[in-house]
Each structure stands twice: as C-alpha cells, then as structure tokens.
Design a protein around this motif. Structure first.
Motif, PDB file in Angstrom:
ATOM      1  N   ALA A   1      -3.540  12.848  -0.643  1.00  0.00           N
ATOM      2  CA  ALA A   1      -4.709  12.291  -1.155  1.00  0.00           C
ATOM      3  C   ALA A   1      -4.673  11.179  -2.424  1.00  0.00           C
ATOM      4  O   ALA A   1      -6.120  10.301  -1.932  1.00  0.00           O
ATOM      5  CB  ALA A   1      -5.320  13.688  -2.283  1.00  0.00           C
ATOM      6  N   ALA A   2      -3.632  11.070  -3.113  1.00  0.00           N
ATOM      7  CA  ALA A   2      -3.803   9.829  -3.491  1.00  0.00           C
ATOM      8  C   ALA A   2      -3.729   8.403  -3.425  1.00  0.00           C
ATOM      9  O   ALA A   2      -3.931   7.782  -3.480  1.00  0.00           O
ATOM     10  CB  ALA A   2      -2.554  10.593  -5.093  1.00  0.00           C
ATOM     11  N   TYR A   3      -2.739   8.461  -2.165  1.00  0.00           N
ATOM     12  CA  TYR A   3      -2.678   7.649  -0.736  1.00  0.00           C
ATOM     13  C   TYR A   3      -3.685   7.392  -0.312  1.00  0.00           C
ATOM     14  O   TYR A   3      -4.481   5.857  -0.612  1.00  0.00           O
ATOM     15  CB  TYR A   3      -1.820   7.846   0.088  1.00  0.00           C
ATOM     16  N   THR A   4      -4.967   8.293  -0.141  1.00  0.00           N
ATOM     17  CA  THR A   4      -5.958   7.733   0.522  1.00  0.00           C
ATOM     18  C   THR A   4      -6.830   7.126  -0.301  1.00  0.00           C
ATOM     19  O   THR A   4      -7.582   6.424   0.030  1.00  0.00           O
ATOM     20  CB  THR A   4      -6.297   9.540   1.554  1.00  0.00           C
ATOM     21  N   ALA A   5      -6.772   8.170  -1.607  1.00  0.00           N
ATOM     22  CA  ALA A   5      -7.822   7.400  -1.974  1.00  0.00           C
ATOM     23  C   ALA A   5      -7.038   5.795  -2.706  1.00  0.00           C
ATOM     24  O   ALA A   5      -8.805   4.599  -2.615  1.00  0.00           O
ATOM     25  CB  ALA A   5      -7.539   8.001  -4.160  1.00  0.00           C
ATOM     26  N   ALA A   6      -6.092   5.815  -2.933  1.00  0.00           N
ATOM     27  CA  ALA A   6      -5.538   4.116  -3.367  1.00  0.00           C
ATOM     28  C   ALA A   6      -6.252   2.749  -1.510  1.00  0.00           C
ATOM     29  O   ALA A   6      -5.947   1.892  -2.175  1.00  0.00           O
ATOM     30  CB  ALA A   6      -4.360   4.029  -4.017  1.00  0.00           C
ATOM     31  N   GLN A   7      -5.665   3.354  -1.392  1.00  0.00           N
ATOM     32  CA  GLN A   7      -6.204   2.795   0.307  1.00  0.00           C
ATOM     33  C   GLN A   7      -7.766   2.657   0.208  1.00  0.00           C
ATOM     34  O   GLN A   7      -7.355   1.434   0.918  1.00  0.00           O
ATOM     35  CB  GLN A   7      -5.331   3.240   1.250  1.00  0.00           C
ATOM     36  N   SER A   8      -8.175   3.414  -0.138  1.00  0.00           N
ATOM     37  CA  SER A   8      -9.685   2.895   0.229  1.00  0.00           C
ATOM     38  C   SER A   8     -10.110   1.776  -0.803  1.00  0.00           C
ATOM     39  O   SER A   8     -11.230   1.010  -0.593  1.00  0.00           O
ATOM     40  CB  SER A   8     -10.614   4.619  -0.195  1.00  0.00           C
ATOM     41  N   TRP A   9      -8.960   2.119  -2.165  1.00  0.00           N
ATOM     42  CA  TRP A   9      -9.588   0.910  -3.173  1.00  0.00           C
ATOM     43  C   TRP A   9      -8.897  -0.305  -2.607  1.00  0.00           C
ATOM     44  O   TRP A   9      -9.897  -1.521  -2.989  1.00  0.00           O
ATOM     45  CB  TRP A   9      -8.678   1.427  -4.465  1.00  0.00           C
ATOM     46  N   ARG A  10      -8.143  -0.469  -2.361  1.00  0.00           N
ATOM     47  CA  ARG A  10      -7.151  -1.733  -2.100  1.00  0.00           C
ATOM     48  C   ARG A  10      -7.840  -2.229  -0.005  1.00  0.00           C
ATOM     49  O   ARG A  10      -7.968  -3.629   0.080  1.00  0.00           O
ATOM     50  CB  ARG A  10      -6.211  -1.935  -1.938  1.00  0.00           C
ATOM     51  N   SER A  11      -8.651  -1.617   0.378  1.00  0.00           N
ATOM     52  CA  SER A  11      -9.287  -2.102   2.038  1.00  0.00           C
ATOM     53  C   SER A  11      -9.905  -1.804   2.325  1.00  0.00           C
ATOM     54  O   SER A  11     -10.407  -1.751   3.905  1.00  0.00           O
ATOM     55  CB  SER A  11      -7.383  -2.348   2.644  1.00  0.00           C
ATOM     56  N   GLY A  12     -10.689  -0.612   2.001  1.00  0.00           N
ATOM     57  CA  GLY A  12     -11.216   0.356   3.207  1.00  0.00           C
ATOM     58  C   GLY A  12     -12.902  -0.273   3.182  1.00  0.00           C
ATOM     59  O   GLY A  12     -13.100  -1.700   2.606  1.00  0.00           O
TER      60      GLY A  12
ATOM     61  N   GLY B   1       0.840  -1.149  -0.008  1.00  0.00           N
ATOM     62  CA  GLY B   1      -0.429   0.196  -0.079  1.00  0.00           C
ATOM     63  C   GLY B   1       0.631   1.291  -0.131  1.00  0.00           C
ATOM     64  O   GLY B   1       0.481   2.543   0.081  1.00  0.00           O
ATOM     65  N   THR B   2       2.122   1.185  -0.306  1.00  0.00           N
ATOM     66  CA  THR B   2       3.157   2.027   0.263  1.00  0.00           C
ATOM     67  C   THR B   2       2.849   3.062  -1.304  1.00  0.00           C
ATOM     68  O   THR B   2       2.288   2.520  -2.244  1.00  0.00           O
ATOM     69  CB  THR B   2       4.671   1.768   0.109  1.00  0.00           C
TER      70      THR B   2
END
Length: 194
Positions: A118-129, A70-71
């Motif tokens: 912002a991009a990290y927060t979006a990507a984290q939501s895609w993978r595990s939120g 997720g980095t």
C-alpha cells in the motif's frame, strides 16, 4: 457518494470557481509536490495502513523509505506481534521481498495487490502516476492518480496538506471500492541514499 466520485465533482467545481489569474490551481500544487519529490530523489514517512477485506479489517504500521528508483524499504512498527519485520518493494517491478521473516496477507484487487504494498503504491502514484483529477476538499489538496494492473483499474487518491505541500492520507481503490487506506505522518524528503 464514495470519495472516488466526490473527487470528480470537486475537480469540475474547481474549474468553474477556482481559476483566477495568478493563483495556483490544484493541478499546479500537485505537480509542485511531484517535482519536489523527484528533485529530492526519495522520501521517508510513517504509514498506518488499513486493509479492508469486506468482512475483516486489518491495521498495521510501517516505517518507509524510498530511493530515486522508487524502491521502498519498510519496517513493521506495529502491532507488537509483527514489529521488526522488514522488507522491500522493488521500484521497477513492484516485487515484494522480505529480509528474514515473511509476513503474509491475502492479496486484494483480484489477487493483484498485497496490503504490504500500500505505501509503495501510494508513493509510486506521487512520483509518476497519471494524475486524472485534482481538487480541494476541506482545505486539503486531493489528487487522484490512475494505474492499471493486468487491466484491473486501480486508483490512488492522496490528500495533501496545502500549506506544507506534503501527503497526509491516501486511499487505494479498485473498481471504485476503497480497499486500502494509508495515514501518513512524519513525511520528509530524502536524497534516497540516506
């Protein structure tokens, strides 16, 4: 009516009118995207980020790469005055670090979130939120994912191209207020080790 509230209404309408035997539901589509991302290990994309401070709005562009943890590694591509600045947001902790030059924005969400995350927060939501709602708006899949930072409610809404099954836009909301938006282009799955 804000987009955060519209999603709830769309999800309810989808339950009443969109569920026919054999058709994929919006939740099925969202989960298929998540599975593809997790199976790939990572993704790369360009992100145009807009940070709304109420009295001021800032826009900048990032080239982003995520790995299986997720980095997210990023390079600022625009505006020219800050282009070339690079950094990393750690997958496990969300800590933001820079390679050579530090780029500083005032934090949002009561000091909990940097616009550079912002991009990290979006990507984290895609993978595990936690996916709370899914629906279809103007032919695009919209999924809302809720997260909490120090008991502060943050949600990410992502619009996906239904034909390609990839994200094209995301909004990060805090207490129902859209503070960050991310326009996504050139999205591609990667092994995360490229």
């Amino acid at each position: 009516m804000g987009k955060c509230k519209v999603l709830i209404l769309l999800s309810l309408l989808g339950l009443f009118f969109g569920c026919t035997r054999g058709e994929k539901t919006p939740l099925d589509e969202a989960l298929a995207f998540r599975t593809a991302l997790q199976n790939a290990g990572g993704c790369a994309f360009l992100a145009e980020v807009t940070a709304d401070y109420g009295d001021e709005v800032y826009t900048f562009c990032l080239s982003c790469d995520t790995d299986p943890t997720g980095t997210l590694d990023f390079t600022v591509t625009a505006p020219e005055s800050i282009a070339g600045i690079t950094g990393t947001v750690a997958g496990e902790t969300g800590n933001l670090t820079f390679q050579d030059t530090v780029l500083s924005f005032s934090a949002l969400a009561d000091g909990q979130l940097s616009p550079l995350s912002a991009a990290y927060t979006a990507a984290q939501s895609w993978r595990s939120g936690y996916i709370t709602t899914c629906g279809v708006e103007d032919g695009q899949l919209v999924m809302q994912v809720d997260a909490t930072y120090d008991d502060n409610p943050i949600s990410t809404e992502t619009w996906l191209d239904r034909e390609k099954g990839i994200p094209i836009f995301a909004e990060i909301c805090y207490n129902g207020w859209r503070m960050l938006s991310v326009t996504i282009s050139d999205f591609q799955y990667t092994s995360g080790n490229d």
